[in-house]
Design a protein around this motif. Sequence first.
Motif, PDB file in Angstrom:
ATOM      1  N   GLU A 259      32.430  22.779  43.899  1.00 32.52           N
ATOM      2  CA  GLU A 259      32.299  23.746  42.801  1.00 32.52           C
ATOM      3  C   GLU A 259      33.041  25.039  43.136  1.00 32.52           C
ATOM      4  OE1 GLU A 259      28.252  23.020  40.347  1.00 32.52           O
ATOM      5  OE2 GLU A 259      27.962  23.904  42.326  1.00 32.52           O
ATOM      6  N   ILE A 260      33.490  25.703  42.069  1.00 32.26           N
ATOM      7  CA  ILE A 260      34.203  26.981  42.212  1.00 32.26           C
ATOM      8  C   ILE A 260      33.454  28.050  41.416  1.00 32.26           C
ATOM      9  CG2 ILE A 260      36.362  28.187  41.670  1.00 32.26           C
ATOM     10  CD1 ILE A 260      37.778  25.545  41.990  1.00 32.26           C
ATOM     11  N   LEU A 261      33.267  29.192  42.046  1.00 30.06           N
ATOM     12  CA  LEU A 261      32.697  30.335  41.331  1.00 30.06           C
ATOM     13  C   LEU A 261      33.826  30.961  40.519  1.00 30.06           C
ATOM     14  CD1 LEU A 261      30.518  32.473  40.785  1.00 30.06           C
ATOM     15  CD2 LEU A 261      31.083  33.499  42.994  1.00 30.06           C
TER      16      LEU A 261
ATOM     17  N   GLY B  21      36.754  20.122  51.780  1.00 28.38           N
ATOM     18  CA  GLY B  21      37.746  21.120  51.382  1.00 28.38           C
ATOM     19  C   GLY B  21      37.112  22.492  51.244  1.00 28.38           C
ATOM     20  N   LYS B  22      37.966  23.513  51.224  1.00 23.60           N
ATOM     21  CA  LYS B  22      37.470  24.891  51.039  1.00 23.60           C
ATOM     22  C   LYS B  22      38.380  25.610  50.063  1.00 23.60           C
ATOM     23  CE  LYS B  22      34.145  26.231  54.074  1.00 23.60           C
ATOM     24  NZ  LYS B  22      32.959  26.531  53.319  1.00 23.60           N
ATOM     25  N   VAL B  23      37.765  26.418  49.210  1.00 18.44           N
ATOM     26  CA  VAL B  23      38.525  27.281  48.312  1.00 18.44           C
ATOM     27  C   VAL B  23      39.107  28.435  49.129  1.00 18.44           C
ATOM     28  CG1 VAL B  23      38.286  28.919  46.398  1.00 18.44           C
ATOM     29  CG2 VAL B  23      37.075  26.729  46.329  1.00 18.44           C
ATOM     30  N   LEU B  24      40.369  28.765  48.874  1.00 18.58           N
ATOM     31  CA  LEU B  24      40.988  29.955  49.466  1.00 18.58           C
ATOM     32  C   LEU B  24      41.181  30.988  48.352  1.00 18.58           C
ATOM     33  CD1 LEU B  24      42.472  31.445  51.818  1.00 18.58           C
ATOM     34  CD2 LEU B  24      44.573  30.366  50.992  1.00 18.58           C
ATOM     35  N   ALA B  25      40.489  32.119  48.467  1.00 24.29           N
ATOM     36  CA  ALA B  25      40.682  33.219  47.507  1.00 24.29           C
ATOM     37  C   ALA B  25      41.473  34.305  48.226  1.00 24.29           C
ATOM     38  CB  ALA B  25      39.338  33.700  46.974  1.00 24.29           C
ATOM     39  N   GLY B  26      40.848  35.430  48.588  1.00 25.76           N
ATOM     40  CA  GLY B  26      41.566  36.489  49.303  1.00 25.76           C
ATOM     41  C   GLY B  26      41.830  36.168  50.762  1.00 25.76           C
ATOM     42  N   GLY B  27      41.080  35.220  51.300  1.00 21.08           N
ATOM     43  CA  GLY B  27      41.271  34.793  52.694  1.00 21.08           C
ATOM     44  C   GLY B  27      40.737  35.769  53.732  1.00 21.08           C
TER      45      GLY B  27
ATOM     46  N   ALA C  28      43.292  47.624  53.012  1.00 20.59           N
ATOM     47  CA  ALA C  28      44.085  46.384  53.069  1.00 20.59           C
ATOM     48  C   ALA C  28      43.197  45.168  52.792  1.00 20.59           C
ATOM     49  CB  ALA C  28      44.758  46.260  54.437  1.00 20.59           C
ATOM     50  N   ILE C  29      41.976  45.214  53.301  1.00 20.04           N
ATOM     51  CA  ILE C  29      41.042  44.098  53.079  1.00 20.04           C
ATOM     52  C   ILE C  29      40.609  44.071  51.621  1.00 20.04           C
ATOM     53  CG2 ILE C  29      38.692  43.326  53.656  1.00 20.04           C
ATOM     54  CD1 ILE C  29      39.498  44.661  56.517  1.00 20.04           C
ATOM     55  N   ARG C  30      40.341  45.263  51.076  1.00 21.84           N
ATOM     56  CA  ARG C  30      39.892  45.327  49.678  1.00 21.84           C
ATOM     57  C   ARG C  30      41.019  44.952  48.712  1.00 21.84           C
ATOM     58  NH1 ARG C  30      37.510  50.342  51.553  1.00 21.84           N
ATOM     59  NH2 ARG C  30      39.121  51.497  50.440  1.00 21.84           N
ATOM     60  N   ASN C  31      42.270  45.141  49.124  1.00 22.62           N
ATOM     61  CA  ASN C  31      43.395  44.771  48.250  1.00 22.62           C
ATOM     62  C   ASN C  31      43.514  43.263  48.085  1.00 22.62           C
ATOM     63  OD1 ASN C  31      44.281  47.301  47.628  1.00 22.62           O
ATOM     64  ND2 ASN C  31      45.793  47.408  49.276  1.00 22.62           N
ATOM     65  N   ARG C  32      43.052  42.498  49.062  1.00 23.32           N
ATOM     66  CA  ARG C  32      43.159  41.024  48.995  1.00 23.32           C
ATOM     67  C   ARG C  32      41.820  40.363  48.674  1.00 23.32           C
ATOM     68  NH1 ARG C  32      47.064  38.447  47.569  1.00 23.32           N
ATOM     69  NH2 ARG C  32      46.187  36.573  48.493  1.00 23.32           N
ATOM     70  N   GLY C  33      40.753  40.843  49.320  1.00 23.10           N
ATOM     71  CA  GLY C  33      39.442  40.204  49.167  1.00 23.10           C
ATOM     72  C   GLY C  33      38.938  40.321  47.741  1.00 23.10           C
ATOM     73  N   THR C  34      38.176  39.328  47.317  1.00 26.38           N
ATOM     74  CA  THR C  34      37.669  39.298  45.944  1.00 26.38           C
ATOM     75  C   THR C  34      36.153  39.490  45.934  1.00 26.38           C
ATOM     76  OG1 THR C  34      37.339  36.904  46.026  1.00 26.38           O
ATOM     77  CG2 THR C  34      39.494  37.682  45.240  1.00 26.38           C
TER      78      THR C  34
ATOM     79  N   ALA D  38      23.965  28.274  46.438  1.00 25.60           N
ATOM     80  CA  ALA D  38      23.691  27.097  45.601  1.00 25.60           C
ATOM     81  C   ALA D  38      24.973  26.401  45.159  1.00 25.60           C
ATOM     82  CB  ALA D  38      22.886  27.529  44.379  1.00 25.60           C
ATOM     83  N   LEU D  39      26.139  26.911  45.569  1.00 24.79           N
ATOM     84  CA  LEU D  39      27.418  26.278  45.188  1.00 24.79           C
ATOM     85  C   LEU D  39      27.528  24.897  45.834  1.00 24.79           C
ATOM     86  CD1 LEU D  39      30.281  28.912  45.717  1.00 24.79           C
ATOM     87  CD2 LEU D  39      29.770  27.674  43.593  1.00 24.79           C
ATOM     88  N   GLY D  40      27.897  23.895  45.039  1.00 21.64           N
ATOM     89  CA  GLY D  40      28.163  22.577  45.614  1.00 21.64           C
ATOM     90  C   GLY D  40      29.511  22.571  46.313  1.00 21.64           C
TER      91      GLY D  40
ATOM     92  N   VAL E   4      40.125  33.112  56.501  1.00 22.48           N
ATOM     93  CA  VAL E   4      41.215  32.977  57.472  1.00 22.48           C
ATOM     94  C   VAL E   4      40.759  33.309  58.907  1.00 22.48           C
ATOM     95  CG1 VAL E   4      43.515  33.819  58.116  1.00 22.48           C
ATOM     96  CG2 VAL E   4      43.031  33.162  55.743  1.00 22.48           C
ATOM     97  N   PRO E   5      39.974  34.402  59.104  1.00 22.14           N
ATOM     98  CA  PRO E   5      39.446  34.602  60.471  1.00 22.14           C
ATOM     99  C   PRO E   5      38.594  33.429  60.943  1.00 22.14           C
ATOM    100  CG  PRO E   5      39.154  36.593  59.154  1.00 22.14           C
ATOM    101  CD  PRO E   5      39.671  35.536  58.222  1.00 22.14           C
ATOM    102  N   LEU E   6      37.800  32.851  60.046  1.00 21.09           N
ATOM    103  CA  LEU E   6      36.971  31.701  60.446  1.00 21.09           C
ATOM    104  C   LEU E   6      37.829  30.508  60.839  1.00 21.09           C
ATOM    105  CD1 LEU E   6      34.081  31.739  57.793  1.00 21.09           C
ATOM    106  CD2 LEU E   6      33.959  32.383  60.195  1.00 21.09           C
TER     107      LEU E   6
END
Length: 292
Positions: A165-167, A28-34, A105-111, A160-162, A38-40
Amino acid sequence: MKPAAFDYVRADSVAEAVAALVASDGSGKVLAGGQSLVPLLSMRLARPSVLVDINKIPGLDHIRREGDMLAIGALARHETVLRSPLVQQAVPLLPAALRYVGHRAIRNRGTVAGSIAHADPAAEAPAVARALDAELVVSGPAGTRTIAAADFFGGYLTTALGPDEILTEVRIPIQPPGAQVAVCELARRSGDFALVAVFTALTLDGDVITSARLAVAGTNPEPLRGTAAEAVLIGNTVTAARIVEAAAAVSAATSPADDIHAAASYRRRMAGLLTRRALAATVGTSTKGAAA
Ligand SMILES: Cc1cc2nc3c(=O)[nH]c(=O)nc-3n(C[C@H](O)[C@H](O)[C@H](O)COP(=O)(O)OP(=O)(O)OC[C@H]3O[C@@H](n4cnc5c(N)ncnc54)[C@H](O)[C@@H]3O)c2cc1C
């Protein structure tokens, strides 16, 4: 291209998100700002079995002072962080760096946390995390742990994230009052990822440097902390010759590879040049005419 098929889980709590990652058995993958994920997905460079969307988890978008640390939650967006008066006052290097992240636009979504978890070696937030000795707070099936930025980055897009795990929070030490910061970045076009970027924060007592922090993005598989350059600067007066010496130490510490964007030798040279510029801008001196 379109992404490969995946399941979607909208988590309402960190515990629920961790449980969904555990259930995915590492796929699985965490989705934050995408903005990176999303491009990947679209290019099928990532094929997670499930996307765990953390955007609706309450209480993860905070930016607050906690003692001598600035705490930035996993859902704080680049643009919110860079415009925060608290951040500008507490860790001025971070907003100075985030201005260079893509476009509005990228900075408005990306974290900021997503950028650190993604660990692109050319990204700004991971380099600032290294320069300022950030701490990364991580939640997983075994509970919560805190990882020093020095131990977090492990090479190209590797941390080092497993896998489950979530940051959840980025913690950055509040900088001494009067810290002078500079970011010097070279990119082909405004908004592009950096070919090379240098991040500096200096504190001076008169003309003596009492603290120096320096990191470089774009030259190594992970953000480079310029410890040798810092040692050249700390406890010494600011002179053009010392800046040149520090810049040479940065160049020597880089290990770039040739790629389609730039030759390794070019990136190494630019790391030195941008360090000279960043340090000279920070202390308001010129290195013109100083020996290289
Ligand atoms: C055109 C364009 C230009 C860009 N230019 C730049 C640039 O100049 N500089 C720059 O730094 N970035 C740039 N970016 C990337 C952007 O800054 C992303 O926002 C950032 O890299 C990732 O943050 P995100 O929240 O979007 O993460 P996402 O895309 O959602 O996730 C990225 C990765 O991190 C993981 N992840 C995200 N959040 C967490 C978390 N809390 N815990 C665990 N794992 C997590 C995801 O699973 C995924 O693997 C650009 C993007 C685009 C599309």
